[in-house]
Design an enzyme around this catalytic site. Structure first.
Site, PDB file in Angstrom:
ATOM      1  N   TYR A  49       0.868  -1.161   0.000  1.00  0.00           N
ATOM      2  CA  TYR A  49       0.000   0.000   0.000  1.00  0.00           C
ATOM      3  C   TYR A  49       0.919   1.229   0.000  1.00  0.00           C
ATOM      4  CZ  TYR A  49      -4.273  -2.707   0.949  1.00  0.00           C
ATOM      5  OH  TYR A  49      -5.346  -3.556   0.848  1.00  0.00           O
TER       6      TYR A  49
ATOM      7  N   ALA B  51      -7.179 -14.697  11.393  1.00  0.00           N
ATOM      8  CA  ALA B  51      -8.213 -14.127  10.532  1.00  0.00           C
ATOM      9  C   ALA B  51      -9.033 -15.219   9.852  1.00  0.00           C
ATOM     10  CB  ALA B  51      -7.582 -13.200   9.494  1.00  0.00           C
ATOM     11  N   ARG B  52      -8.416 -15.954   8.920  1.00  0.00           N
ATOM     12  CA  ARG B  52      -9.184 -16.908   8.113  1.00  0.00           C
ATOM     13  C   ARG B  52      -9.895 -17.950   8.972  1.00  0.00           C
ATOM     14  NH1 ARG B  52      -4.584 -18.684   3.983  1.00  0.00           N
ATOM     15  NH2 ARG B  52      -3.359 -18.236   5.862  1.00  0.00           N
TER      16      ARG B  52
END
Length: 399
Positions: free
Chosen positions: A181, A356-357
């Protein structure tokens, strides 16, 4: 940390991952954080009931803190137009979200950043900023090389967004300094070949990241916690190296601008699967994209979506160097799905772990692990959840 205790040579006992812990000014009920993963549930760039429920479920399921992702600090800083960006109009929904999470006893953070060259300029209706300009395969448009004025605006926007987050009731902000980013792209020698004060030697390439963190600290003081997600490596030739990343982490530590670092890796622009280890189906990844991106991914996907087999704690080896050389609290992510992995992280000196997942398939996994230390996550690391970010992130195996 991992050094000897004050009394002498005996190592400090590893903390219980389920014991309360402090993160800057924040007291958390345990050391397990739900990592930021783009939810795809803000079609008008505003909070929805679906987004609130998405975060309420893992909060009720036992995590100490859930992280809302990814919130652009300005409109062109989104990866896609159906994504939150921080502005006064978003405040009522953000307050509903934080209140819903707090009702479960958990804390809530918001991830702030500018997507830079990862932004979809066609979707946003605004050019994507990058260190050097050039063609952007995400939106099939040309990036615009960021001027010093652009970067000053982005720095100030982070401060304003952080102040808004505090007003909305968030307990922490996470600054996105990873995955190529904007701030991460400036850190990368491959993506940043500028010759001004934002390019060249590492201190110049790190200027944007350091200025962002400093501006947010000035805006917030110690009102809420400040963390940053930092790449240890971009996972691409010519990208950010662990040596340079460690130096940047040291500068952040020295400045006192963040309360903890979440250590990550990989490039959303060049090598996303370096972070998302496990299976990858090019066909499924390509399906949500319009033409001609879909065809391009089908034809060239294997050069972009590379294979990295899953293994527990897959970022630990790289993170251990950071743990040895820093005193700043660190969050370990990457393959943390069971009590053994969490205990290993604590033994190695990490203050927090993130997942997370696994929480997509089982939002109550943390509560289950607390009740039964032998419990195992049902996540099979197939990564079929990743393409669902464009239609509401979820685990397809529980549909």
């Amino acid at each position: 940390m991992t050094e000897a205790s004050e009394a002498g040579d005996a190592p400090r006992a590893a903390p219980d991952v389920f014991a309360p812990a402090r993160l800057g000014p924040l007291r958390l009920r345990n050391r397990i954080i739900k990592a930021a993963t783009f939810e795809g549930m803000a079609p008008d760039s505003l909070v929805t009931d679906e987004l609130i429920d998405y975060h309420r479920r893992p909060a009720a399921g036992g995590v100490a803190m859930t992280t809302v992702a990814y919130c652009g600090v300005v409109p062109e800083g989104r990866t896609h137009r159906g994504q939150l960006w921080m502005r006064p109009e978003a405040l009522p929904g953000l307050r509903r979200l934080t209140a819903a999470v707090h009702e479960t006893g958990a804390a809530v953070a918001v991830q702030l950043g500018h997507a830079g060259p990862v932004a979809d300029a066609r979707s946003n209706g605004a050019p994507a900023l990058s260190p050097m300009g050039g063609f952007n395969p995400v939106g099939l448009r040309r990036n615009r090389a960021a001027t010093a004025r652009d970067l000053h605006r982005v720095v100030e926007a982070h401060a304003h967004a952080a102040a808004l987050a505090a007003t909305a009731g968030f307990d922490a902000v996470e600054l996105h300094l990873g995955h190529n980013y904007l701030a991460s792209a400036f850190l990368s020698p491959r993506l940043n070949r500028r010759t001004d004060e934002y390019g060249g030697p590492l201190r110049h390439r790190a200027r944007l990241a350091l200025e962002i963190a400093a501006s947010v600290r000035r805006a917030l003081g110690d009102r809420i916690a400040i963390t940053a997600k930092l790449n240890m490596t971009d996972g691409v030739r010519g990208g950010l190296t662990p040596e340079d990343s460690l130096q940047v982490a040291g500068w952040l530590q020295e400045a006192g601008s963040v309360d903890a670092l979440t250590l990550t890796a990989g490039s959303s622009l060049l090598n996303p699967m370096y972070l998302f280890r496990g299976d990858v189906s090019v066909k499924e990844f390509a399906a949500p994209f319009p033409q001609p991106q879909r065809l391009g991914l089908r034809l060239l996907g294997r050069t972009f979506l590379r294979d990295y087999p899953y293994e527990p704690l897959y970022l630990l080896d790289k993170a251990l160097r950071f743990r040895r050389e820093l005193t700043l609290p660190l969050v370990l992510l990457g393959g943390v799905t069971d009590r053994d992995g969490m205990a290993r992280a604590m033994t190695e000196g990490f203050e927090f772990v993130a997942m997370a997942r696994a929480l997509l398939r089982e939002p109550d996994l943390v509560r289950r692990l607390r009740r039964d230390p032998s419990a195992r996550s049902r996540c099979i690391h197939c990564n079929r959840c990743v393409p669902t970010i464009y239609s509401g992130t979820h685990c397809p195996l529980i549909d």
